[in-house]
Design an enzyme around this catalytic site. Structure first.
Site, mmCIF file in Angstrom:
data_model
loop_
_atom_site.group_PDB
_atom_site.id
_atom_site.type_symbol
_atom_site.label_atom_id
_atom_site.label_comp_id
_atom_site.label_asym_id
_atom_site.label_seq_id
_atom_site.Cartn_x
_atom_site.Cartn_y
_atom_site.Cartn_z
ATOM 1 N N LEU A 75 33.549 28.345 30.064
ATOM 2 C CA LEU A 75 33.535 28.493 28.605
ATOM 3 C C LEU A 75 34.954 28.454 28.045
ATOM 4 C CD1 LEU A 75 30.928 31.411 28.324
ATOM 5 C CD2 LEU A 75 30.549 28.992 27.820
ATOM 6 N N LYS A 87 42.535 31.502 42.647
ATOM 7 C CA LYS A 87 43.348 32.630 42.156
ATOM 8 C C LYS A 87 44.269 33.234 43.217
ATOM 9 C CE LYS A 87 40.129 34.086 38.569
ATOM 10 N NZ LYS A 87 39.457 35.216 37.919
ATOM 11 N N ASN A 99 45.551 34.406 37.498
ATOM 12 C CA ASN A 99 44.575 33.588 36.745
ATOM 13 C C ASN A 99 45.265 32.839 35.608
ATOM 14 O OD1 ASN A 99 45.019 35.659 34.866
ATOM 15 N ND2 ASN A 99 42.966 35.412 34.028
ATOM 16 N N GLY A 110 36.200 38.935 45.097
ATOM 17 C CA GLY A 110 37.431 38.696 44.339
ATOM 18 C C GLY A 110 37.462 39.445 43.019
HETATM 19 P P1 NAP Z 1 32.376 36.971 45.493
HETATM 20 O O1 NAP Z 1 33.805 37.101 45.893
HETATM 21 O O2 NAP Z 1 31.545 35.874 46.070
HETATM 22 O O3 NAP Z 1 31.649 38.378 45.854
HETATM 23 C C1 NAP Z 1 30.266 38.526 45.652
HETATM 24 C C2 NAP Z 1 29.886 40.006 45.784
HETATM 25 O O4 NAP Z 1 28.500 40.135 45.463
HETATM 26 C C3 NAP Z 1 30.057 40.553 47.203
HETATM 27 O O5 NAP Z 1 30.463 41.893 47.127
HETATM 28 C C4 NAP Z 1 28.646 40.440 47.772
HETATM 29 O O6 NAP Z 1 28.359 41.379 48.784
HETATM 30 C C5 NAP Z 1 27.824 40.767 46.553
HETATM 31 N N1 NAP Z 1 26.465 40.222 46.676
HETATM 32 C C6 NAP Z 1 26.102 38.926 46.637
HETATM 33 N N2 NAP Z 1 24.773 38.816 46.786
HETATM 34 C C7 NAP Z 1 24.291 40.080 46.950
HETATM 35 C C8 NAP Z 1 22.991 40.628 47.162
HETATM 36 N N3 NAP Z 1 21.903 39.838 47.264
HETATM 37 N N4 NAP Z 1 22.863 41.965 47.271
HETATM 38 C C9 NAP Z 1 23.945 42.777 47.177
HETATM 39 N N5 NAP Z 1 25.224 42.319 46.980
HETATM 40 C C10 NAP Z 1 25.367 40.993 46.879
HETATM 41 O O7 NAP Z 1 32.219 36.840 43.928
HETATM 42 P P2 NAP Z 1 33.229 37.340 42.760
HETATM 43 O O8 NAP Z 1 34.130 36.237 42.415
HETATM 44 O O9 NAP Z 1 33.780 38.656 43.166
HETATM 45 O O10 NAP Z 1 32.194 37.516 41.555
HETATM 46 C C11 NAP Z 1 31.324 38.640 41.511
HETATM 47 C C12 NAP Z 1 30.680 38.728 40.146
HETATM 48 O O11 NAP Z 1 31.680 38.913 39.153
HETATM 49 C C13 NAP Z 1 29.897 37.476 39.758
HETATM 50 O O12 NAP Z 1 28.666 37.868 39.250
HETATM 51 C C14 NAP Z 1 30.743 36.841 38.654
HETATM 52 O O13 NAP Z 1 29.906 36.231 37.687
HETATM 53 C C15 NAP Z 1 31.417 38.059 38.047
HETATM 54 N N6 NAP Z 1 32.691 37.718 37.363
HETATM 55 C C16 NAP Z 1 32.752 37.863 36.013
HETATM 56 C C17 NAP Z 1 33.920 37.552 35.321
HETATM 57 C C18 NAP Z 1 33.975 37.727 33.831
HETATM 58 O O14 NAP Z 1 34.975 37.336 33.204
HETATM 59 N N7 NAP Z 1 32.988 38.317 33.226
HETATM 60 C C19 NAP Z 1 35.035 37.091 36.026
HETATM 61 C C20 NAP Z 1 34.947 36.956 37.416
HETATM 62 C C21 NAP Z 1 33.761 37.263 38.074
HETATM 63 P P3 NAP Z 1 28.475 40.985 50.345
HETATM 64 O O15 NAP Z 1 29.908 41.199 50.736
HETATM 65 O O16 NAP Z 1 27.536 41.924 51.015
HETATM 66 O O17 NAP Z 1 28.068 39.547 50.478
#
Ligand code: NAP
Length: 298
Positions: free
Chosen positions: A30, A86, A107, A150
């Site tokens: 976005l 990042k 970022n 992350g």
């Molecule tokens: P990531 O590095 O891939 O980490 C994903 C996390 O989700 C891990 O802790 C993983 O746990 C957990 N997870 C995935 N599937 C799961 C399940 N079925 N049950 C329980 N835990 C589960 O992703 P990320 O970059 O940190 O992003 C995480 C979230 O933050 C996303 O939803 C993303 O949309 C959001 N985000 C939002 C913004 C914003 O500006 N609003 C910015 C960045 C990210 P495991 O280690 O057990 O796999």
């Protein structure tokens, strides 16, 4: 405006004041809509931002070392980075400011004479979003962070830096949890951290606790809650980093009278801060928010 591949840009003339988000994937970002709307409003208000334009550029992980010098040569003065860049970008930068050093990730890149300086506006974004939504910050609070990827790392550093009373990090799997524990060890305030696998986490949150969902659960409407349903009691605040979906966490929080906010404002505020850094001017946050909301279809 569509997504360009960084290789396509080789054929193009230099930008007067190019801005871009680099990622893989980057199609759903976005950021171009938010930043271009803000730039248009700033121009309409009389600021001289002739030639400023924000694009989405597709850059696969392994091509970033080649893409960055090309973008510098083309005159890009500001870059945002999303998945998967990042952390990988750090060794490619000339300097890091305190925010990027603290987060261990950048970022936002700012052009220097011969390269880029890295900054991080994600921490600012989440703190500002929580304050706006609930009128509270992590400072002196019991904070619970679900997820260890992350996003969780940046949020943990921001919460510790803000002065959270205690920060409990809960994750499904051991691998990411252990990695995050290792990464956060040197951070100031690490003594206030606790780490648990989901099935081992106690249910001892204090009154007014802040619950943050930083797992990927909640990106789809039928995803289960990121934690046991019995934890969701009035008196909490729930900040969900996911957005774009009326998920179960939003629904159950609403039914139980628990203040809930989704992740869109976090995205908007990190963008506001990036554009402030690049332009050195005040940025219309409401214009960016409206563009982001329009882009996700709400
Ligand atoms: P990531 O590095 O891939 O980490 C994903 C996390 O989700 C891990 O802790 C993983 O746990 C957990 N997870 C995935 N599937 C799961 C399940 N079925 N049950 C329980 N835990 C589960 O992703 P990320 O970059 O940190 O992003 C995480 C979230 O933050 C996303 O939803 C993303 O949309 C959001 N985000 C939002 C913004 C914003 O500006 N609003 C910015 C960045 C990210 P495991 O280690 O057990 O796999």
């Amino acid at each position: 405006m569509g997504v360009r591949s960084w290789e396509e840009l080789k054929e193009e003339p230099p930008r007067a004041a190019g801005l871009a988000v680099l990622g893989d994937p980057v199609k759903h970002s976005l950021s171009p809509a938010m930043h271009n709307a803000a730039l248009a409003a700033m121009r309409a208000a009389g600021q001289s931002l002739e030639g400023w334009k924000y694009e989405a550029v597709h850059v696969p992980a392994e091509e970033l070392p080649e893409a960055l010098p090309l973008l510098h040569g083309l005159g890009f003065r500001g870059l945002n980075l999303t998945i998967p860049h990042k952390v990988r970008v750090l060794p490619l930068l000339e300097e890091l400011d305190a925010s990027a050093r603290g987060m261990g990730a950048a970022n936002t890149l700012i052009r220097t004479g011969s390269g880029y300086r890295g900054s991080n506006t994600d921490g600012y974004g989440i703190l500002k979003a929580m304050e706006e939504a609930f009128g509270v910050r992590p400072r002196d609070r019991d904070v619970w962070l679900f997820g260890a990827g992350g996003a969780a790392r940046g949020i943990a550093v921001a919460c510790l830096g803000d002065g959270a009373d205690r920060l409990t990090i809960v994750n499904r799997g051991a691998e990411r949890l252990e990695e995050l524990k290792r990464q956060l060890q040197p951070v100031e305030g690490a003594g206030r951290l606790r780490f648990f696998r989901s099935e081992e986490a106690p249910d001892d949150s204090g009154e007014g606790a802040l619950y943050i969902n930083a797992t990927s659960l909640g990106l789809r409407a039928d995803d289960p809650l990121p934690f046991d349903d019995r934890r969701l009691r009035p008196g909490l605040f729930v900040y969900d980093t996911t957005y774009g979906c009326r998920n179960r966490l939003r629904k159950v929080s609403g039914e139980r009278g628990i203040p809930y906010a989704d992740g869109l404002p976090m995205l908007v505020w990190q963008g506001v801060r990036s554009l402030e850094i690049w332009t050195g001017a005040k940025v219309p946050a409401e214009v960016m928010r409206a563009a982001a909301e329009g882009g996700r279809g709400v």
